[in-house]
Design a protein around this motif. Structure first.
Motif, PDB file in Angstrom:
ATOM      1  N   MET A   1       0.831  -1.205   0.000  1.00  0.00           N
ATOM      2  CA  MET A   1       0.000   0.000   0.000  1.00  0.00           C
ATOM      3  C   MET A   1       0.868   1.258   0.000  1.00  0.00           C
ATOM      4  SD  MET A   1      -3.394  -0.816   2.295  1.00  0.00           S
ATOM      5  CE  MET A   1      -2.525  -0.698   3.817  1.00  0.00           C
ATOM      6  N   ASN A   2       1.963   1.249   0.753  1.00  0.00           N
ATOM      7  CA  ASN A   2       2.866   2.401   0.771  1.00  0.00           C
ATOM      8  C   ASN A   2       3.523   2.613  -0.582  1.00  0.00           C
ATOM      9  OD1 ASN A   2       2.321   3.027   3.424  1.00  0.00           O
ATOM     10  ND2 ASN A   2       4.061   1.886   4.232  1.00  0.00           N
ATOM     11  N   ARG A   3       3.876   1.526  -1.247  1.00  0.00           N
ATOM     12  CA  ARG A   3       4.486   1.647  -2.581  1.00  0.00           C
ATOM     13  C   ARG A   3       3.495   2.196  -3.585  1.00  0.00           C
ATOM     14  NH1 ARG A   3       9.083  -1.990  -3.947  1.00  0.00           N
ATOM     15  NH2 ARG A   3       8.083  -2.031  -5.969  1.00  0.00           N
TER      16      ARG A   3
ATOM     17  N   SER B   1       0.968   4.149  -2.922  1.00  0.00           N
ATOM     18  CA  SER B   1       0.797   5.561  -2.579  1.00  0.00           C
ATOM     19  C   SER B   1       1.969   6.373  -3.118  1.00  0.00           C
ATOM     20  CB  SER B   1       0.683   5.723  -1.068  1.00  0.00           C
ATOM     21  OG  SER B   1       0.631   7.078  -0.731  1.00  0.00           O
ATOM     22  N   ALA B   2       3.177   5.858  -2.942  1.00  0.00           N
ATOM     23  CA  ALA B   2       4.365   6.549  -3.445  1.00  0.00           C
ATOM     24  C   ALA B   2       4.332   6.631  -4.962  1.00  0.00           C
ATOM     25  CB  ALA B   2       5.631   5.841  -2.980  1.00  0.00           C
ATOM     26  N   LYS B   3       3.855   5.562  -5.624  1.00  0.00           N
ATOM     27  CA  LYS B   3       3.761   5.570  -7.083  1.00  0.00           C
ATOM     28  C   LYS B   3       2.782   6.637  -7.534  1.00  0.00           C
ATOM     29  CE  LYS B   3       2.809   2.699 -11.125  1.00  0.00           C
ATOM     30  NZ  LYS B   3       2.323   3.834 -11.871  1.00  0.00           N
ATOM     31  N   ASN B   4       1.654   6.775  -6.823  1.00  0.00           N
ATOM     32  CA  ASN B   4       0.697   7.821  -7.167  1.00  0.00           C
ATOM     33  C   ASN B   4       1.329   9.199  -7.035  1.00  0.00           C
ATOM     34  OD1 ASN B   4      -1.335   6.019  -7.753  1.00  0.00           O
ATOM     35  ND2 ASN B   4      -2.257   6.117  -5.724  1.00  0.00           N
ATOM     36  N   ASP B   5       2.133   9.393  -5.982  1.00  0.00           N
ATOM     37  CA  ASP B   5       2.814  10.673  -5.805  1.00  0.00           C
ATOM     38  C   ASP B   5       3.788  10.924  -6.949  1.00  0.00           C
ATOM     39  OD1 ASP B   5       1.419  11.053  -3.478  1.00  0.00           O
ATOM     40  OD2 ASP B   5       3.069  10.445  -2.160  1.00  0.00           O
TER      41      ASP B   5
END
Length: 104
Positions: free
Chosen positions: A69-71, A73-77
């Motif tokens: 999930m963190n990855r 989210s980071a990809k979306n950023d």
């Protein structure tokens, strides 16, 4: 719980026409991963061992879900940043950046 993920490299093999010989394809190095979870000491009862392994696997599953999930989210950023950079590049192509005024 001590989790180790160790990347390795390997070459695939193909079985020769004789059905016995294995030919190594050295043209491509492929990636594999060795995952080691825990070592269990001083456990004599197999049921206790199974419970300990299941507990660790459940924890490991939760940790990997959080990482995923963190990855995402980071990809979306990163996608947002890339979109912004593309927008700036398009502006530069259409107009010299020095000529831009606030509100353009």
């Amino acid at each position: 719980m001590d989790v180790k993920i160790i990347p390795n490299k390997y070459n695939r093999t193909t079985v020769g026409a004789d059905g016995v010989t294995h030919n190594i394809d050295t043209s491509i190095m492929r990636t594999s991963y060795h995952v080691a979870i825990s070592e269990y000491y001083d456990i004599e009862d197999e049921d206790v061992l199974i419970d300990a392994i299941l507990r660790d696997l459940n924890r490991l599953s939760d940790v990997f879900k959080a990482i995923k999930m963190n990855r995402a989210s980071a990809k979306n950023d990163i996608d947002k940043i890339n979109h912004f950079n593309d927008y700036i590049q398009n502006i530069k192509m259409n107009k010299d950046i020095d000529e831009l005024e606030l509100g353009d």
